[in-house]
Write an enzyme that holds these catalytic residues in place. Structure first.
Site, PDB file in Angstrom:
ATOM      1  N   CYS A   1       0.840  -1.208   0.000  1.00 27.76           N
ATOM      2  CA  CYS A   1       0.000   0.000   0.000  1.00 27.76           C
ATOM      3  C   CYS A   1       0.874   1.257   0.000  1.00 27.76           C
ATOM      4  O   CYS A   1       1.501   1.594   1.006  1.00 27.76           O
ATOM      5  CB  CYS A   1      -0.889  -0.023   1.250  1.00 27.76           C
ATOM      6  SG  CYS A   1      -1.770   1.515   1.551  1.00 27.76           S
TER       7      CYS A   1
ATOM      8  N   ASP B   1       9.974  -6.469   6.906  1.00 26.48           N
ATOM      9  CA  ASP B   1      10.531  -5.221   7.443  1.00 26.48           C
ATOM     10  C   ASP B   1       9.848  -3.965   6.886  1.00 26.48           C
ATOM     11  O   ASP B   1       9.814  -2.944   7.566  1.00 26.48           O
ATOM     12  CB  ASP B   1      12.056  -5.162   7.322  1.00 26.48           C
ATOM     13  CG  ASP B   1      12.537  -5.280   5.903  1.00 26.48           C
ATOM     14  OD1 ASP B   1      11.698  -5.532   5.014  1.00 26.48           O
ATOM     15  OD2 ASP B   1      13.753  -5.116   5.677  1.00 26.48           O
TER      16      ASP B   1
ATOM     17  N   ASP C   1      11.502 -15.112   3.478  1.00 23.12           N
ATOM     18  CA  ASP C   1      12.934 -14.849   3.301  1.00 23.12           C
ATOM     19  C   ASP C   1      13.778 -15.028   4.564  1.00 23.12           C
ATOM     20  O   ASP C   1      15.001 -15.124   4.474  1.00 23.12           O
ATOM     21  CB  ASP C   1      13.152 -13.416   2.774  1.00 23.12           C
ATOM     22  CG  ASP C   1      12.647 -13.262   1.348  1.00 23.12           C
ATOM     23  OD1 ASP C   1      12.560 -14.287   0.646  1.00 23.12           O
ATOM     24  OD2 ASP C   1      12.328 -12.129   0.945  1.00 23.12           O
TER      25      ASP C   1
HETATM   26  P1  ATP Z   1       8.228  -8.961   2.437  1.00 22.16           P
HETATM   27  O1  ATP Z   1       9.541  -9.002   3.189  1.00 22.16           O
HETATM   28  O2  ATP Z   1       7.596 -10.288   2.368  1.00 22.16           O
HETATM   29  O3  ATP Z   1       8.332  -8.260   1.108  1.00 22.16           O
HETATM   30  P2  ATP Z   1       7.361  -6.528   3.697  1.00 22.16           P
HETATM   31  O4  ATP Z   1       6.515  -6.254   4.878  1.00 22.16           O
HETATM   32  O5  ATP Z   1       8.805  -6.101   3.787  1.00 22.16           O
HETATM   33  O6  ATP Z   1       7.220  -8.067   3.331  1.00 22.16           O
HETATM   34  P3  ATP Z   1       6.806  -4.349   1.857  1.00 22.16           P
HETATM   35  O7  ATP Z   1       6.029  -4.334   0.590  1.00 22.16           O
HETATM   36  O8  ATP Z   1       8.198  -3.859   1.836  1.00 22.16           O
HETATM   37  O9  ATP Z   1       6.706  -5.851   2.415  1.00 22.16           O
HETATM   38  O10 ATP Z   1       6.013  -3.483   2.936  1.00 22.16           O
HETATM   39  C1  ATP Z   1       4.641  -3.728   3.204  1.00 22.16           C
HETATM   40  C2  ATP Z   1       3.899  -2.437   3.321  1.00 22.16           C
HETATM   41  O11 ATP Z   1       4.390  -1.693   4.437  1.00 22.16           O
HETATM   42  C3  ATP Z   1       4.040  -1.499   2.151  1.00 22.16           C
HETATM   43  O12 ATP Z   1       3.211  -1.850   1.072  1.00 22.16           O
HETATM   44  C4  ATP Z   1       3.587  -0.180   2.789  1.00 22.16           C
HETATM   45  O13 ATP Z   1       2.187  -0.132   2.893  1.00 22.16           O
HETATM   46  C5  ATP Z   1       4.180  -0.301   4.190  1.00 22.16           C
HETATM   47  N1  ATP Z   1       5.467   0.402   4.236  1.00 22.16           N
HETATM   48  C6  ATP Z   1       6.674  -0.025   3.791  1.00 22.16           C
HETATM   49  N2  ATP Z   1       7.616   0.944   3.949  1.00 22.16           N
HETATM   50  C7  ATP Z   1       6.991   2.012   4.500  1.00 22.16           C
HETATM   51  C8  ATP Z   1       7.382   3.320   4.884  1.00 22.16           C
HETATM   52  N3  ATP Z   1       8.639   3.750   4.739  1.00 22.16           N
HETATM   53  N4  ATP Z   1       6.456   4.144   5.412  1.00 22.16           N
HETATM   54  C9  ATP Z   1       5.173   3.737   5.588  1.00 22.16           C
HETATM   55  N5  ATP Z   1       4.733   2.525   5.217  1.00 22.16           N
HETATM   56  C10 ATP Z   1       5.604   1.657   4.688  1.00 22.16           C
END
Ligand code: ATP
Length: 325
Positions: A76, A106, A131
């Site tokens: 998102c 993360d 991962d």
């Molecule tokens: P995976 O490691 O499986 O990819 P993840 O939680 O790291 O999972 P991301 O797509 O990096 O997956 O992050 C999930 C969501 O967290 C993003 O789509 C966004 O909505 C929110 N998010 C990520 N970074 C930020 C940020 N800097 N500020 C606010 N929201 C964030």
């Protein structure tokens, strides 16, 4: 007595097998403690678009064995903006949430941390990503299942590779980390493991092929998708040119690594983490991840879980090299 009366639960980022087991554990632990539960669908999008559904005990029946996530997940972009987070806060307040359990990687924790610096609804995180690249926890939900999926697939590839004396470059997930590659490489007796964290492995593979030692045998090279040299296609094509006498093929395992019924290990970890996340909220924790270290539940501030780098176990690489020689 806890002042927490109602909490939300959400899955975000990449899906991982075992997320449902975590949703179930959060829901049932909360209900046991007389806390109401709201399922927030599609990650942070659900907070912004009010995709809320009450969760009762029966809503989480029969899901512990299912892959994916009943709450769905999303990436998102709007939550990265001040306006998006403000909208999310207003919506969470409107349904009187006293806390939220976020299950993800993360990126999910980064969003949660920023939100907790700005607003007063505490977020607690559960590491859910295949991962296994999150600092502060030995395992993340989904990693063990993905590993088993890879091993099963590579065993099958080995059969056909053996029959024809072929070399297969098998690409596994791990955009920035070689955890899946190293363990699956050891478990399948791979001749080489190429991961983003180290530079030596390609040189070693060169030496192995140069020697011609394994020319009339099957060879499995596990390549983490994020390797600097490129994925399996780039590497295999390079080696094809260098060593035309080898019969080289490529398999990219791709998204099949995300699916499937979670392993017993992932179900148990998810159950423990889900239980502990609710307890953490009841203990007034915020901006914190629950993790597992040395088989004990630990609390790790998002700040650390996000910032600090979890390195692969270099001893494992050494073991893999000796055992495949
Ligand atoms: P995976 O490691 O499986 O990819 P993840 O939680 O790291 O999972 P991301 O797509 O990096 O997956 O992050 C999930 C969501 O967290 C993003 O789509 C966004 O909505 C929110 N998010 C990520 N970074 C930020 C940020 N800097 N500020 C606010 N929201 C964030």
């Amino acid at each position: 007595m806890t002042k927490i009366k109602k909490i939300g639960v959400m899955t975000s980022g990449g899906d991982a097998p075992g997320m449902n087991a975590a949703i179930r554990a959060v829901t049932r632990t909360a209900i046991y403690n007389n806390i109401e539960v709201i399922g927030i669908r599609e990650g942070y999008t659900g907070m912004i678009e009010k995709l809320f559904t009450p969760l009762w005990s029966h809503d989480v029946s029969d899901i512990i064995q299912r892959g994916g996530t009943i709450l769905k997940t999303a990436r998102c972009m709007e939550f990265k903006t001040n306006e998006g987070r403000e909208k999310a806060y207003r919506n969470l307040k409107e349904v009187n949430l006293d806390g939220v359990v976020v299950i993800g990687g993360d990126g999910t924790f980064t969003g949660a941390r920023i939100f907790n610096e700005e607003y007063d609804i505490p977020f607690v995180g559960i590491p859910g990503t295949i991962d296994n690249d999150i600092y502060g926890t030995d395992y993340t939900i989904g990693y063990d299942t993905a590993l088993n999926t890879v091993v099963e697939a590579v065993d099958k590839i080995r059969d056909t590779a053996s029959a024809h004396n072929r070399m297969f470059f098998v690409e596994v997930m791990g955009a920035e980390a070689g955890f899946i590659a190293i363990r699956s490489g050891i478990a399948t007796g791979a001749e080489a493991i190429i991961i983003p964290e180290t530079r030596d492995e390609v040189k070693k593979l060169n030496a192995l092929m140069e020697s011609g030692r394994r020319q009339r045998a099957s060879n499995i090279v596990i390549v983490a998708e994020g390797d600097e040299e490129g994925g399996a296609f780039v590497l295999a094509n390079k080696f094809k040119k260098l060593y035309p006498s080898y019969d080289i093929r490529i398999t990219v395992l791709g998204h099949l690594q995300r699916g499937g019924s979670p392993s017993a290990f992932d179900r148990v970890s998810a159950s423990r983490l889900g239980f502990s996340a609710v307890e953490a909220l009841m203990d007034d924790q915020k901006s914190t991840m629950v993790g597992i270290q040395n088989n004990e539940i630990v609390l790790v501030p998002f700040r650390k879980a996000i910032k600090l780098h979890k390195d692969v176990n270099r001893d494992m690489l050494a073991i893999a090299e000796i055992l495949s020689s």
